[in-house]
Design an enzyme around this catalytic site. Structure first.
Site, short mmCIF file in Angstrom:
data_model
loop_
_atom_site.label_atom_id
_atom_site.label_comp_id
_atom_site.label_asym_id
_atom_site.label_seq_id
_atom_site.Cartn_x
_atom_site.Cartn_y
_atom_site.Cartn_z
N HIS A 188 -10.55 -2.21 -1.46
CA HIS A 188 -11.36 -1.56 -0.44
C HIS A 188 -12.29 -0.52 -1.07
O HIS A 188 -11.88 0.23 -1.97
CB HIS A 188 -10.47 -0.84 0.58
CG HIS A 188 -9.58 -1.76 1.37
ND1 HIS A 188 -9.93 -2.24 2.60
CD2 HIS A 188 -8.35 -2.28 1.09
CE1 HIS A 188 -8.95 -3.01 3.06
NE2 HIS A 188 -7.98 -3.05 2.16
N TYR A 235 -0.73 -10.26 0.45
CA TYR A 235 0.32 -9.78 1.37
C TYR A 235 0.13 -10.40 2.75
O TYR A 235 -0.98 -10.81 3.12
CB TYR A 235 0.31 -8.26 1.46
CG TYR A 235 -0.99 -7.65 1.97
CD1 TYR A 235 -1.24 -7.50 3.33
CD2 TYR A 235 -1.96 -7.22 1.07
CE1 TYR A 235 -2.41 -6.94 3.79
CE2 TYR A 235 -3.14 -6.65 1.52
CZ TYR A 235 -3.37 -6.53 2.88
OH TYR A 235 -4.54 -5.98 3.33
N HIS A 255 -7.69 -8.10 -2.84
CA HIS A 255 -8.97 -7.46 -2.56
C HIS A 255 -8.84 -5.96 -2.80
O HIS A 255 -7.74 -5.41 -2.83
CB HIS A 255 -9.42 -7.74 -1.12
CG HIS A 255 -8.46 -7.24 -0.09
ND1 HIS A 255 -7.33 -7.94 0.30
CD2 HIS A 255 -8.43 -6.08 0.63
CE1 HIS A 255 -6.66 -7.25 1.21
NE2 HIS A 255 -7.30 -6.11 1.43
N ARG A 262 -3.35 -12.33 3.30
CA ARG A 262 -4.59 -11.76 2.78
C ARG A 262 -4.68 -11.96 1.28
O ARG A 262 -3.72 -11.73 0.55
CB ARG A 262 -4.66 -10.26 3.08
CG ARG A 262 -4.77 -9.96 4.56
CD ARG A 262 -6.09 -9.31 4.95
NE ARG A 262 -7.28 -9.93 4.40
CZ ARG A 262 -8.35 -9.24 4.00
NH1 ARG A 262 -8.35 -7.92 4.06
NH2 ARG A 262 -9.42 -9.86 3.53
N TYR A 276 0.83 -1.20 0.00
CA TYR A 276 0.00 0.00 0.00
C TYR A 276 0.86 1.25 0.00
O TYR A 276 2.01 1.22 0.50
CB TYR A 276 -0.89 0.05 1.25
CG TYR A 276 -2.04 -0.93 1.25
CD1 TYR A 276 -3.31 -0.57 0.79
CD2 TYR A 276 -1.88 -2.23 1.74
CE1 TYR A 276 -4.37 -1.46 0.82
CE2 TYR A 276 -2.93 -3.13 1.78
CZ TYR A 276 -4.18 -2.73 1.31
OH TYR A 276 -5.21 -3.63 1.33
#
Length: 220
Positions: free
Chosen positions: A155, A142, A153, A150, A103
């Protein structure tokens, strides 16, 4: 057996037909009610540093010549209410990891090198038919902890006046890591279906995923 008059038969027929019609219509109405898209945690990596470019193409930052790394994809869908009516001018706040699972966030512990050509964040609106569309990359998986990886995906935080703000996550179909994800496994089968995009087409080399979002009315 006492005979029923012709008028009574006609009245009975009309009432029966009306009741039948109401029953069918009620069934259709009940079947057309959609479940609100399930809530999901916002996660710790919502962007904290503002940026100029938050448009619908996350693969290309304004002023940069290079495009984001990874598989480019398109996500499109419609924002609706629980009755299936389209919701125009809903705000969609979208953020995700890059193709390496990193991120744009100063506290992301992922050791992967961030992709500086990936926009990572977009704020867009649905059109007059409730439709939205954006281009991005397939997010990388990650580590969330030593034993928890995870799955890919995206958000979403979706808002519109008069409706409850929805914070959720969109998952991808046929993703093996979904089955071992703690958040995914906390949802019912119906909720998982509502939170999973569908691969519907290809636009050249770009996979196109459909993801429809259902907002619930704000309760007072």
């Amino acid at each position: 057996m006492k005979k029923i008059s012709r008028r009574k038969m006609i009245q009975f027929g009309v009432l029966s037909g009306l009741a039948s019609a109401l029953g069918v219509n009620a069934g259709i109405a009940k079947a057309s009610v959609l479940i609100p898209t399930p809530d999901e945690t916002e996660g710790p990596f919502y962007p904290v540093k503002d940026q100029q470019d938050k448009d619908a193409d996350l693969t290309q930052i304004k002023g940069y010549t290079a495009a984001a790394q990874g598989q480019h994809i398109v996500v499109s869908g419609q924002v609706q209410d629980v009755a299936g009516h389209p919701l125009a001018q809903a705000t969609l706040d979208i953020w995700q990891a890059d193709a390496h699972g990193r991120y744009h966030h100063p506290r992301d512990p992922n050791p992967a090198n961030p992709d500086e050509n990936f926009q990572g964040w977009a704020i867009i609106r649905s059109d007059e038919s409730g439709l939205f569309r954006f281009k991005t990359v397939m997010p990388g998986a990650y580590p969330a902890s030593g034993s928890w990886i995870r799955p890919p995906h995206i958000h979403f935080k979706v808002s519109k006046p008069g409706y409850r703000v929805l914070t959720t996550q969109m998952y991808f179909p046929a993703e093996k890591l979904n089955r071992s994800d703690l958040l995914w496994n906390a949802k019912s089968e119906r909720e998982r279906t509502a939170m999973t995009a569908q691969l519907v087409a290809k636009q050249g080399n770009l996979p196109v995923y459909e993801y429809n979002i259902v907002l619930d009315l704000l309760r007072r």
